[in-house]
Design an enzyme around this catalytic site. Structure first.
Site, PDB file in Angstrom:
ATOM      1  N   HIS A 191      -3.528   1.017 -46.711  1.00  0.00           N
ATOM      2  CA  HIS A 191      -4.218   0.938 -45.422  1.00  0.00           C
ATOM      3  C   HIS A 191      -4.170   2.266 -44.655  1.00  0.00           C
ATOM      4  O   HIS A 191      -5.205   2.862 -44.407  1.00  0.00           O
ATOM      5  CB  HIS A 191      -3.616  -0.208 -44.600  1.00  0.00           C
ATOM      6  CG  HIS A 191      -4.232  -0.353 -43.245  1.00  0.00           C
ATOM      7  ND1 HIS A 191      -3.949  -1.394 -42.397  1.00  0.00           N
ATOM      8  CD2 HIS A 191      -5.105   0.426 -42.556  1.00  0.00           C
ATOM      9  CE1 HIS A 191      -4.643  -1.266 -41.276  1.00  0.00           C
ATOM     10  NE2 HIS A 191      -5.349  -0.163 -41.350  1.00  0.00           N
TER      11      HIS A 191
ATOM     12  N   HIS B 175      -6.143   6.935 -41.194  1.00  0.00           N
ATOM     13  CA  HIS B 175      -6.365   6.641 -42.613  1.00  0.00           C
ATOM     14  C   HIS B 175      -6.393   7.926 -43.440  1.00  0.00           C
ATOM     15  O   HIS B 175      -7.460   8.349 -43.904  1.00  0.00           O
ATOM     16  CB  HIS B 175      -7.698   5.893 -42.779  1.00  0.00           C
ATOM     17  CG  HIS B 175      -7.757   4.562 -42.093  1.00  0.00           C
ATOM     18  ND1 HIS B 175      -8.931   3.868 -41.886  1.00  0.00           N
ATOM     19  CD2 HIS B 175      -6.776   3.789 -41.556  1.00  0.00           C
ATOM     20  CE1 HIS B 175      -8.678   2.731 -41.273  1.00  0.00           C
ATOM     21  NE2 HIS B 175      -7.375   2.658 -41.046  1.00  0.00           N
TER      22      HIS B 175
ATOM     23  N   GLU C 257      -5.588  -3.273 -33.251  1.00  0.00           N
ATOM     24  CA  GLU C 257      -4.175  -3.059 -33.596  1.00  0.00           C
ATOM     25  C   GLU C 257      -3.293  -3.024 -32.338  1.00  0.00           C
ATOM     26  O   GLU C 257      -2.169  -2.546 -32.386  1.00  0.00           O
ATOM     27  CB  GLU C 257      -3.990  -1.761 -34.384  1.00  0.00           C
ATOM     28  CG  GLU C 257      -4.583  -1.778 -35.788  1.00  0.00           C
ATOM     29  CD  GLU C 257      -3.837  -2.681 -36.764  1.00  0.00           C
ATOM     30  OE1 GLU C 257      -2.817  -3.282 -36.359  1.00  0.00           O
ATOM     31  OE2 GLU C 257      -4.297  -2.808 -37.912  1.00  0.00           O
TER      32      GLU C 257
ATOM     33  N   HIS D  80      -2.373   5.720 -35.299  1.00  0.00           N
ATOM     34  CA  HIS D  80      -2.572   5.126 -36.626  1.00  0.00           C
ATOM     35  C   HIS D  80      -3.872   5.682 -37.172  1.00  0.00           C
ATOM     36  O   HIS D  80      -4.886   5.705 -36.474  1.00  0.00           O
ATOM     37  CB  HIS D  80      -2.643   3.600 -36.541  1.00  0.00           C
ATOM     38  CG  HIS D  80      -3.327   2.988 -37.724  1.00  0.00           C
ATOM     39  ND1 HIS D  80      -2.825   3.114 -39.009  1.00  0.00           N
ATOM     40  CD2 HIS D  80      -4.484   2.295 -37.852  1.00  0.00           C
ATOM     41  CE1 HIS D  80      -3.652   2.511 -39.847  1.00  0.00           C
ATOM     42  NE2 HIS D  80      -4.670   2.015 -39.180  1.00  0.00           N
TER      43      HIS D  80
END
Ligand SMILES: [Zn+2]
Length: 265
Positions: free
Chosen positions: A212, A142, A117, A140
């Site tokens: 996501h 989940h 990413e 980032h």
């Protein structure tokens, strides 16, 4: 970092390890899920510039002029957060963006390749630097319940999810006053995902990638983590109520307005 003797840089590595541990403990970091980056240009650009590259250069999808010459700590591609927590130096790269902003090289420690990413992370750092914002950290991850909620089309209309999460517990609005922006499902690792995220960064505290994960920026990594954690808490309260067999009433509009006025939100 082993190749640079810099206490401030060591502290940033420590905080990445700390937050990586939180992501793993919460069940938000299965296998190699999630990634972290910190702009450390102000701490070590001169020292990093003097180091020979261990790997690269790698061309970026598009040139990033506002972070040209900058350096960044980034978690490695395929690296597990639980090992970033326990052995950070083996799982974090220090990269240096070229003077023209078009490519990067890995300068420390081991030859760890940065997260897949990276286009999103560096594009976001470039945007933040370009508009003069103070945030230096991007995370980032989940978060289970928040991702689950993006599988319900009814929650994806503008600000529906923000209002629902705010209404679960007063602190959510206080600590996350701009709420949650929603990016429609977009290919992971793509420049389009980066661009769609940047489009929402001024309007919202946290950006949700549909089906996501979540992304947040902060002046430091703890602040970025906390924003996602606060929203996740609300999502868990909602889920808990639903699993008890009822739809939670949520705070009323009047209660939300009272909170807004009391805290100047
Ligand atoms: Zn992800």
């Amino acid at each position: 970092m082993k190749r640079i003797d810099n206490k401030e840089l060591d502290l940033r590595v420590e905080v990445i390890a700390e937050v990586a541990g939180y992501l793993w403990e919460r069940g938000w970091a299965e296998r190699n899920g999630g990634n972290i980056s910190i702009n450390v240009t102000e701490l070590c650009a001169a020292e990093a510039a003097a180091l020979p590259a261990l790997d690269g250069p790698y061309v970026l999808p598009k040139a990033l002029p506002h972070i040209a010459g900058g350096c960044f700590l980034v978690t490695g591609t395929g690296r597990r957060m639980r090992y970033v927590a326990s052995r950070p130096l083996e799982n974090i790269a220090l990269i240096r963006v070229a003077a023209d902003g078009a490519s990067y090289e890995i300068v420390a420690d081991e030859a760890v390749r940065p997260t897949s990413e990276l286009p999103a992370h560096l594009s976001i750092h470039d945007y933040l630097a370009g508009v003069g914002r103070p945030e230096r950290a991007v995370v980032h991850t989940h978060p289970i319940e928040l991702i689950a909620m993006t599988h319900n089309p009814a929650f994806l209309d503008k600000d529906v999810l923000t209002r629902l999460l705010w209404s679960m517990i007063p602190e959510t609005r206080a600590f996350c006053p701009k709420g949650l922006g929603i990016v429609p499902y977009t290919l992971p690792g793509s420049q389009l995902l980066a661009d769609r995220t940047i489009d929402l960064l001024d309007e919202y505290d946290v950006v949700m990638w549909t089906k996501h994960g979540a992304l947040a920026v902060g002046t430091d990594l703890i602040e970025a983590f906390d924003q996602i954690d606060v929203l996740s808490k609300s999502a868990r309260i909602y889920e808990s109520a639903r699993s008890m067999g009822f739809v939670p009433t949520g705070m009323s509009d009047a209660e939300m307005q009272e909170l807004k006025e009391a805290f100047g939100l």
